[in-house]
Structure formats: structure tokens, C-alpha cells
Motif scaffolding. Structure first.
Motif, PDB file in Angstrom:
ATOM      1  N   LYS A   1       8.347   4.883   7.333  1.00  0.00           N
ATOM      2  CA  LYS A   1       7.738   6.136   7.779  1.00  0.00           C
ATOM      3  C   LYS A   1       6.315   6.273   7.242  1.00  0.00           C
ATOM      4  O   LYS A   1       5.395   6.600   7.984  1.00  0.00           O
ATOM      5  CB  LYS A   1       8.592   7.318   7.318  1.00  0.00           C
ATOM      6  CG  LYS A   1       8.105   8.651   7.817  1.00  0.00           C
ATOM      7  CD  LYS A   1       9.043   9.757   7.415  1.00  0.00           C
ATOM      8  CE  LYS A   1       8.534  11.103   7.915  1.00  0.00           C
ATOM      9  NZ  LYS A   1       9.420  12.197   7.531  1.00  0.00           N
ATOM     10  N   VAL A   2       6.146   5.996   5.947  1.00  0.00           N
ATOM     11  CA  VAL A   2       4.825   6.132   5.317  1.00  0.00           C
ATOM     12  C   VAL A   2       3.834   5.122   5.904  1.00  0.00           C
ATOM     13  O   VAL A   2       2.687   5.457   6.187  1.00  0.00           O
ATOM     14  CB  VAL A   2       4.930   5.957   3.781  1.00  0.00           C
ATOM     15  CG1 VAL A   2       3.568   5.824   3.141  1.00  0.00           C
ATOM     16  CG2 VAL A   2       5.691   7.121   3.175  1.00  0.00           C
ATOM     17  N   ALA A   3       4.289   3.882   6.075  1.00  0.00           N
ATOM     18  CA  ALA A   3       3.402   2.814   6.538  1.00  0.00           C
ATOM     19  C   ALA A   3       3.215   2.802   8.053  1.00  0.00           C
ATOM     20  O   ALA A   3       2.303   2.152   8.558  1.00  0.00           O
ATOM     21  CB  ALA A   3       3.942   1.464   6.085  1.00  0.00           C
ATOM     22  N   GLY A   4       4.083   3.504   8.771  1.00  0.00           N
ATOM     23  CA  GLY A   4       3.977   3.530  10.232  1.00  0.00           C
ATOM     24  C   GLY A   4       4.405   2.223  10.877  1.00  0.00           C
ATOM     25  O   GLY A   4       3.848   1.818  11.895  1.00  0.00           O
ATOM     26  N   ILE A   5       5.386   1.552  10.278  1.00  0.00           N
ATOM     27  CA  ILE A   5       5.915   0.301  10.813  1.00  0.00           C
ATOM     28  C   ILE A   5       7.433   0.417  10.916  1.00  0.00           C
ATOM     29  O   ILE A   5       8.023   1.362  10.392  1.00  0.00           O
ATOM     30  CB  ILE A   5       5.513  -0.912   9.943  1.00  0.00           C
ATOM     31  CG1 ILE A   5       5.999  -0.756   8.495  1.00  0.00           C
ATOM     32  CG2 ILE A   5       4.005  -1.127   9.992  1.00  0.00           C
ATOM     33  CD1 ILE A   5       5.694  -1.937   7.588  1.00  0.00           C
ATOM     34  N   SER A   6       8.059  -0.542  11.577  1.00  0.00           N
ATOM     35  CA  SER A   6       9.514  -0.497  11.735  1.00  0.00           C
ATOM     36  C   SER A   6      10.207  -0.944  10.447  1.00  0.00           C
ATOM     37  O   SER A   6       9.593  -1.570   9.581  1.00  0.00           O
ATOM     38  CB  SER A   6       9.946  -1.394  12.892  1.00  0.00           C
ATOM     39  OG  SER A   6       9.773  -2.758  12.551  1.00  0.00           O
TER      40      SER A   6
ATOM     41  N   GLN B   1       0.825  -1.215   0.000  1.00  0.00           N
ATOM     42  CA  GLN B   1       0.000   0.000   0.000  1.00  0.00           C
ATOM     43  C   GLN B   1       0.857   1.261   0.000  1.00  0.00           C
ATOM     44  O   GLN B   1       0.532   2.242  -0.678  1.00  0.00           O
ATOM     45  CB  GLN B   1      -0.954   0.002   1.199  1.00  0.00           C
ATOM     46  CG  GLN B   1      -2.067  -1.010   1.095  1.00  0.00           C
ATOM     47  CD  GLN B   1      -2.958  -0.771  -0.119  1.00  0.00           C
ATOM     48  OE1 GLN B   1      -3.321   0.362  -0.428  1.00  0.00           O
ATOM     49  NE2 GLN B   1      -3.271  -1.841  -0.835  1.00  0.00           N
ATOM     50  N   ALA B   2       1.935   1.254   0.756  1.00  0.00           N
ATOM     51  CA  ALA B   2       2.833   2.420   0.795  1.00  0.00           C
ATOM     52  C   ALA B   2       3.428   2.673  -0.587  1.00  0.00           C
ATOM     53  O   ALA B   2       3.487   3.819  -1.048  1.00  0.00           O
ATOM     54  CB  ALA B   2       3.941   2.210   1.821  1.00  0.00           C
ATOM     55  N   LEU B   3       3.864   1.607  -1.258  1.00  0.00           N
ATOM     56  CA  LEU B   3       4.442   1.758  -2.598  1.00  0.00           C
ATOM     57  C   LEU B   3       3.382   2.173  -3.623  1.00  0.00           C
ATOM     58  O   LEU B   3       3.643   3.007  -4.486  1.00  0.00           O
ATOM     59  CB  LEU B   3       5.118   0.454  -3.034  1.00  0.00           C
ATOM     60  CG  LEU B   3       6.399   0.094  -2.281  1.00  0.00           C
ATOM     61  CD1 LEU B   3       6.812  -1.331  -2.599  1.00  0.00           C
ATOM     62  CD2 LEU B   3       7.502   1.076  -2.622  1.00  0.00           C
ATOM     63  N   ALA B   4       2.196   1.605  -3.519  1.00  0.00           N
ATOM     64  CA  ALA B   4       1.122   1.936  -4.456  1.00  0.00           C
ATOM     65  C   ALA B   4       0.694   3.394  -4.300  1.00  0.00           C
ATOM     66  O   ALA B   4       0.479   4.095  -5.293  1.00  0.00           O
ATOM     67  CB  ALA B   4      -0.072   1.014  -4.241  1.00  0.00           C
ATOM     68  N   ASN B   5       0.602   3.875  -3.073  1.00  0.00           N
ATOM     69  CA  ASN B   5       0.202   5.264  -2.837  1.00  0.00           C
ATOM     70  C   ASN B   5       1.280   6.246  -3.277  1.00  0.00           C
ATOM     71  O   ASN B   5       0.971   7.342  -3.739  1.00  0.00           O
ATOM     72  CB  ASN B   5      -0.132   5.482  -1.362  1.00  0.00           C
ATOM     73  CG  ASN B   5      -1.407   4.771  -0.955  1.00  0.00           C
ATOM     74  OD1 ASN B   5      -2.263   4.474  -1.778  1.00  0.00           O
ATOM     75  ND2 ASN B   5      -1.534   4.484   0.328  1.00  0.00           N
TER      76      ASN B   5
END
Length: 89
Positions: free
Chosen positions: A57-62, A41-45
Motif C-alpha cells: 500500500k505504501v509503495a504503490g506496488i502489488s 524506501q517504504a520500510l525506511a520511511n
């Protein structure tokens, strides 16, 4: 005869860097799948290649979770790695 207690000295405050507590990463098929979804999803957005740090950072995960999800997606042929960036295939 009792001695009088010595007056307490005021403590100087020290500035220290707060260490981030190490989080536990549970490696289950379900968790890996969710992290793969977050990465995708981060890459698609973004519609462009991103570094691991940017995806985290975008996905809010480590960053470790990004690598976990990216491994799943790479095995499925859904992403490509190029030097220091990851992009959708």
C-alpha cells in the motif's frame, strides 16, 4: 407477412464486483532491483516493521512485487522477516 418485433425489456442493472485484471510481472534483474528499492524506501520511511500488505500500500506496488523485492533484500541481508512483518536489518 412479417411479424412485428417484440418490444425490448428494460434490463435490470446488476451490481457485480469488478475483478482486477491480472497484471504481468516481468522478472528481470532490473525490475527486481526496482521493486527492492520500493520495499526498502517504504520500510525506511515508516521507520518500523511493516506487513507485506502495508508495504504494498505504501509503495504503490502489488503484494507479489513486494515479495519479489523483499527476496532480493533478504538475500543481501538488508531486511529481516519476523513472523508476519518485515523490518530493516
Amino acid at each position: 407477412m412479417k411479424k412485428a418485433a417484440a418490444p425490448k425489456k428494460a434490463c435490470a442493472t446488476k451490481k457485480t464486483c469488478a475483478k482486477k485484471a491480472a497484471s504481468t510481472l516481468y522478472i528481470t534483474a532490473e525490475n527486481v532491483g526496482f521493486r527492492a528499492g520500493d520495499v526498502y524506501q517504504a520500510l525506511a520511511n515508516a521507520q518500523s516493521a511493516l506487513s507485506v500488505k502495508e508495504i504494498a500500500k505504501v509503495a504503490g506496488i502489488s503484494e507479489q512485487e513486494v515479495l519479489l523485492g523483499a527476496g532480493w533484500l533478504m538475500k543481501e541481508g538488508k531486511i529481516n522477516g519476523d513472523c508476519d512483518t518485515i523490518s530493516l536489518a
